[in-house]
Design a protein around this motif. Sequence first.
Motif, PDB file in Angstrom:
ATOM      1  N   ALA A  95       0.976  -1.254   0.028  1.00  0.00           N
ATOM      2  CA  ALA A  95       0.158  -0.052   0.115  1.00  0.00           C
ATOM      3  C   ALA A  95       0.931   1.058   0.019  1.00  0.00           C
ATOM      4  O   ALA A  95       0.716   2.201  -0.986  1.00  0.00           O
ATOM      5  CB  ALA A  95      -0.828  -0.128   1.093  1.00  0.00           C
ATOM      6  N   SER A  96       1.579   1.419   1.052  1.00  0.00           N
ATOM      7  CA  SER A  96       2.531   2.548   1.097  1.00  0.00           C
ATOM      8  C   SER A  96       4.032   2.201   1.346  1.00  0.00           C
ATOM      9  O   SER A  96       4.466   1.010   2.084  1.00  0.00           O
ATOM     10  CB  SER A  96       2.160   3.601   2.441  1.00  0.00           C
ATOM     11  OG  SER A  96       0.925   3.980   2.273  1.00  0.00           O
ATOM     12  N   TRP A  97       4.783   2.661   0.723  1.00  0.00           N
ATOM     13  CA  TRP A  97       6.215   2.293   0.509  1.00  0.00           C
ATOM     14  C   TRP A  97       7.075   2.604   1.787  1.00  0.00           C
ATOM     15  O   TRP A  97       7.040   3.718   2.337  1.00  0.00           O
ATOM     16  CB  TRP A  97       6.768   2.970  -0.644  1.00  0.00           C
ATOM     17  CG  TRP A  97       8.292   2.156  -0.831  1.00  0.00           C
ATOM     18  CD1 TRP A  97       9.583   2.899  -0.819  1.00  0.00           C
ATOM     19  CD2 TRP A  97       8.771   0.874  -1.416  1.00  0.00           C
ATOM     20  NE1 TRP A  97      10.349   1.991  -0.896  1.00  0.00           N
ATOM     21  CE2 TRP A  97      10.122   0.770  -1.446  1.00  0.00           C
ATOM     22  CE3 TRP A  97       7.794  -0.054  -1.863  1.00  0.00           C
ATOM     23  CZ2 TRP A  97      10.828  -0.294  -1.797  1.00  0.00           C
ATOM     24  CZ3 TRP A  97       8.452  -1.349  -2.128  1.00  0.00           C
ATOM     25  CH2 TRP A  97       9.930  -1.518  -2.417  1.00  0.00           C
ATOM     26  N   ASP A  98       7.886   1.385   1.997  1.00  0.00           N
ATOM     27  CA  ASP A  98       8.720   1.724   3.314  1.00  0.00           C
ATOM     28  C   ASP A  98       9.892   1.229   3.095  1.00  0.00           C
ATOM     29  O   ASP A  98      10.164  -0.140   2.960  1.00  0.00           O
ATOM     30  CB  ASP A  98       8.086   0.942   4.437  1.00  0.00           C
ATOM     31  CG  ASP A  98       8.942   1.397   5.757  1.00  0.00           C
ATOM     32  OD1 ASP A  98       9.963   1.888   5.671  1.00  0.00           O
ATOM     33  OD2 ASP A  98       8.390   1.288   7.069  1.00  0.00           O
ATOM     34  N   THR A 112       6.324   6.609  -6.921  1.00  0.00           N
ATOM     35  CA  THR A 112       6.470   7.705  -5.911  1.00  0.00           C
ATOM     36  C   THR A 112       5.180   8.752  -6.149  1.00  0.00           C
ATOM     37  O   THR A 112       4.641   8.736  -7.143  1.00  0.00           O
ATOM     38  CB  THR A 112       7.607   8.529  -5.919  1.00  0.00           C
ATOM     39  OG1 THR A 112       7.865   9.236  -7.118  1.00  0.00           O
ATOM     40  CG2 THR A 112       8.826   7.598  -5.689  1.00  0.00           C
ATOM     41  N   LYS A 113       4.967   9.442  -5.185  1.00  0.00           N
ATOM     42  CA  LYS A 113       3.611  10.645  -5.351  1.00  0.00           C
ATOM     43  C   LYS A 113       4.383  11.595  -6.589  1.00  0.00           C
ATOM     44  O   LYS A 113       3.458  12.029  -7.426  1.00  0.00           O
ATOM     45  CB  LYS A 113       3.630  11.257  -4.099  1.00  0.00           C
ATOM     46  CG  LYS A 113       3.010  10.560  -3.112  1.00  0.00           C
ATOM     47  CD  LYS A 113       2.837  11.206  -1.774  1.00  0.00           C
ATOM     48  CE  LYS A 113       2.321  10.236  -0.785  1.00  0.00           C
ATOM     49  NZ  LYS A 113       2.066  10.987   0.510  1.00  0.00           N
ATOM     50  N   SER A 140      -3.366   5.717  -2.103  1.00  0.00           N
ATOM     51  CA  SER A 140      -2.931   5.022  -0.958  1.00  0.00           C
ATOM     52  C   SER A 140      -2.979   3.658  -0.680  1.00  0.00           C
ATOM     53  O   SER A 140      -2.442   3.220   0.261  1.00  0.00           O
ATOM     54  CB  SER A 140      -3.252   5.965   0.250  1.00  0.00           C
ATOM     55  OG  SER A 140      -4.547   5.968   0.269  1.00  0.00           O
ATOM     56  N   GLU A 141      -3.813   3.053  -1.784  1.00  0.00           N
ATOM     57  CA  GLU A 141      -4.202   1.689  -1.253  1.00  0.00           C
ATOM     58  C   GLU A 141      -3.290   0.930  -1.984  1.00  0.00           C
ATOM     59  O   GLU A 141      -3.081  -0.218  -1.799  1.00  0.00           O
ATOM     60  CB  GLU A 141      -5.791   1.391  -2.089  1.00  0.00           C
ATOM     61  CG  GLU A 141      -6.675   2.172  -1.241  1.00  0.00           C
ATOM     62  CD  GLU A 141      -7.911   1.842  -1.963  1.00  0.00           C
ATOM     63  OE1 GLU A 141      -8.033   1.373  -2.931  1.00  0.00           O
ATOM     64  OE2 GLU A 141      -8.993   2.386  -1.422  1.00  0.00           O
ATOM     65  N   ASN A 142      -2.397   1.327  -3.077  1.00  0.00           N
ATOM     66  CA  ASN A 142      -1.397   0.660  -3.729  1.00  0.00           C
ATOM     67  C   ASN A 142      -0.504   1.536  -4.342  1.00  0.00           C
ATOM     68  O   ASN A 142      -0.661   2.246  -5.151  1.00  0.00           O
ATOM     69  CB  ASN A 142      -2.110  -0.155  -4.704  1.00  0.00           C
ATOM     70  CG  ASN A 142      -1.174  -1.085  -5.269  1.00  0.00           C
ATOM     71  OD1 ASN A 142      -0.045  -1.375  -5.391  1.00  0.00           O
ATOM     72  ND2 ASN A 142      -1.894  -2.257  -6.275  1.00  0.00           N
ATOM     73  N   CYS A 143       0.812   1.178  -3.870  1.00  0.00           N
ATOM     74  CA  CYS A 143       1.749   2.147  -4.669  1.00  0.00           C
ATOM     75  C   CYS A 143       2.539   1.547  -5.764  1.00  0.00           C
ATOM     76  O   CYS A 143       3.268   1.875  -6.496  1.00  0.00           O
ATOM     77  CB  CYS A 143       2.967   2.350  -3.635  1.00  0.00           C
ATOM     78  SG  CYS A 143       3.989   0.906  -3.293  1.00  0.00           S
TER      79      CYS A 143
END
Length: 314
Positions: A142-145, A206-207, A219-222
């Motif tokens: 979902a969100s990249w880390d 990326t955004k 925001s559900e899938n990057c």
Amino acid sequence: MAAIVILETILFALALMVQRTSSWSVSCSNPNSACYGQLQSCPAKCAQWCEVDCTTCNVQCACDKPGAVCQDPRFIGGDGVMFYFHGEKDKDFCIVSDPALHINAHFIGKRGSGMKRDFTWVQSLGILFSSHQLYIGAQTVASWDNNVDALSLSFDGQPVILPPRIGATHHISEAGVEITRVQGKNAVTIEVKGSMKLEAHVVPITKQESRVHKYEITSENCFAHLDINFQFFNLSSDVNGVLGQTYVPGYKTRVKVGVPMPILGGDQNYVASSLFETDCTVSKFGAASSGIIRPASPLSCKSSDSGRGFLCRR
């Protein structure tokens, strides 16, 4: 509208430059090289990662080298020509097919507002050789880390587990396979002895990329995906596939070189029924080979002055 898009593109490039200044460095890992171990900064233009050519000691963007499959997806053929192959989301395409080696790529993607085609990225690879199946893929995130490993590996259906540290290696001696982490997480090299070697990085959209290219990522899938660079050894002259055909001696590209986005069509020739099937129209896997392409001296490629292609010399 055009002025706004140009401004957004410039701001995106500046953001990348700030992000990668000084902290993003690489070094040559060959102890016999004159620049072994010397840290060098990656150019801001590199999409996701760069590397040092241990022979010339120059830093190269890995996605600008022959054998690259990166971004949306953007290929650099064995002939040094850059082209795009969009395919279709949720389908599999054979990108290399040779009598002794077959590689399919699974595409993920989405269709933006008002678009007539999908935005697509390579989510995973299915690699077949001898009687073996090797899988490498990016997990759905979902969100990249950067601190979370989104890389999945398996060999003949069994998971491959690598400790999250640089240099961690998994050997499969009976198949001549070596898998090594080049970062603590999300990046490995895979070598099949005498056949191929690849380096793959799991990267997100990326955004900034989403805004500039209008991907409309939520925001559900990057849309974590693979950026890859291949090296091949002993391909036959019968090799085919989206990327593979560009390694045939005398290959004449079908894309229009010099345009901002040269696109390779003919999707139906390359589509496979699943990731480990070799049933694409141009499949060569398991067929008798009519000749071997011996490894040639490496190509040295750089962006052309126009910024619309690459100049390659041996």
